[in-house]
Design an enzyme around this catalytic site. Structure first.
Site, mmCIF file in Angstrom:
data_model
loop_
_atom_site.group_PDB
_atom_site.id
_atom_site.type_symbol
_atom_site.label_atom_id
_atom_site.label_comp_id
_atom_site.label_asym_id
_atom_site.label_seq_id
_atom_site.Cartn_x
_atom_site.Cartn_y
_atom_site.Cartn_z
ATOM 1 N N SER A 280 29.419 6.508 -12.485
ATOM 2 C CA SER A 280 28.479 5.420 -12.239
ATOM 3 C C SER A 280 28.970 4.089 -12.796
ATOM 4 C CB SER A 280 27.115 5.757 -12.854
ATOM 5 O OG SER A 280 26.581 6.917 -12.267
ATOM 6 N N HIS A 345 25.789 3.000 -16.827
ATOM 7 C CA HIS A 345 25.386 2.254 -15.634
ATOM 8 C C HIS A 345 25.287 0.763 -15.943
ATOM 9 C CE1 HIS A 345 24.022 6.384 -15.058
ATOM 10 N NE2 HIS A 345 23.885 6.153 -13.753
#
Length: 406
Positions: A280, A345
């Site tokens: 991610s 993230h």
């Protein structure tokens, strides 16, 4: 008023300016110098649209170039026209003309001037007919990623599929292969992270094993389950492959790797007891950089359904991020080891909105020529160094209680 004659404005004598594009070539054709002019004569009233709206039609501008720019190669005249009408709306405003005659020329223009043999058609790239499947794909990618018509034409004319977009495809294939291997080994495809043997792999980042430096990058090949892999793989392919086709493996690899490294280091600084898995960080760096580039060049982006596409990308990112947050705070299957962190993230997003945007802003200009790139790169390097020292000293100084090694 005759060409080259002085003019009076408010009692002040001004330097004469040549209203035609000034391009001089030496005898051998080795170098073509584009003469810069920042003082531009206003366009004559008869050259404006009948409504005096402040715009001149591209056809009228073409006639003026043909009349006053006879010393230019015909292909270069087309480049001038395409550059002036950058948004391909069929008209040119005064500011477009000022930019054309000043030093605000794109790298596409400079390269086209130096390579006059290249054909650059005056019509919009969308109006091209008789294109094959591969050419239509290249045209689609150009409109998906580039905001200026002249850059899209340059990319369409020069792209050769050599080399192909191999980097993102190779990373995706490796992630799928590793996932299938551990799926068979753990006999689990959904929520693999709940298996007691999941973190025993040499790939994921674990705070107890942070001295093994490869884990700060290799964690991208491990995913918590097929649902995690599917969302990352979809965004990685849909956004990463077109970007690599335009910007090349080196630039996209730089953004991707910086996002991955920033993700694991951000976890080691802010969520010190949690492991990290998943790609991610790199995926969010690419997607956020692309979305930011679309927003910054909204009027110039001619991709179909761009608002819908942006909304879908944001929904996918939100779903994947929300799932990561839920999993992080969900009671771990094997305490006291917590579930993987979601902070990676956020690290990827920050890289995408800073370093990534600069890398994608001009697909031709060299990175070493961009001062903003070096500013963000130095800031990123400083963050990496601080995070390294944090990992060396902070854990012991703060007496952090880490989970047992897997």
């Amino acid at each position: 008023m005759e060409k080259g004659s002085p003019r009076m404005t408010g009692g002040t004598r001004e330097t004469p300016v040549n209203s035609s594009p000034a391009v001089a070539a030496n005898a051998e054709g080795e170098e073509i110098e584009v003469l810069e002019s920042t003082d531009v004569l206003p366009v004559a009233p008869e050259d404006y649209d009948p409504e005096n709206s402040g715009f001149i039609s591209t056809e009228r501008f073409r006639d003026l170039l043909a009349t006053h720019g006879s010393e230019l190669d015909p292909h270069k005249l087309e480049v001038l026209l395409a550059l002036a009408d950058g948004n391909a709306d069929g008209k040119i405003c005064y500011q477009d003309f000022v930019n054309l005659m000043s030093n605000k020329r794109s790298n596409s223009f400079r390269r086209a001037i130096l390579q006059g043999s290249r054909q650059l058609k005056g019509c919009s790239l969308r109006d091209e007919v008789g294109l094959g499947l591969s050419q239509r794909l290249v045209r689609h990618v150009a409109y998906e990623t580039l905001p200026r018509e002249v850059d899209r034409k340059w990319y369409f004319d020069s792209y050769t599929y050599c080399p192909p977009p191999w980097l993102i495809l190779a990373i995706t294939i490796a992630e799928v292969a590793v996932f299938m291997y551990y799926g068979c080994q753990l006999d689990r495809l959904v929520l693999q992270v709940s298996s007691p043997s999941f973190l025993k792999s040499p790939l994921p980042y674990h705070p107890q094993l942070r001295a093994q430096s490869w884990r700060y990058l290799s964690y991208i090949f491990m995913h918590t389950g097929i649902e995690h892999l599917s969302l990352n793989m979809a965004m990685q392919l849909l956004v990463g492959v077109p970007l690599e086709m335009v910007h090349g493996a080196l630039r996209i690899g730089l953004v991707y790797v910086c996002g991955v490294l920033a993700g694991s280091l951000a976890v080691s600084v802010t969520d010190m007891t949690a492991p990290v898995v998943g790609s991610s960080g790199g995926v969010y760096a690419l997607v956020s950089a692309h979305l930011a580039n679309v927003v910054m060049n909204w009027s110039g982006m001619k991709c179909q359904f761009k608002l819908f596409r942006m909304a879908m990308a944001l929904v996918c990112m939100s779903v994947e991020f929300g799932r990561a947050v839920w999993l992080r705070f969900y009671p771990p299957a094997f305490p006291p080891c917590p579930n993987p962190s979601f902070v990676a993230h956020l690290g990827g997003v920050v890289v995408g909105l800073t370093l990534g945007v600069v890398v994608l802003q001009n697909y031709e200009q060299r990175l070493q020529e961009q001062s903003l790139f070096w500013i963000f790169f130095c800031v990123y390097t400083l963050f990496v160094l601080c995070a390294v020292f944090w990992n060396i000293f902070a854990y012991s100084l703060l007496d952090v209680r880490l989970p047992p090694p897997p």
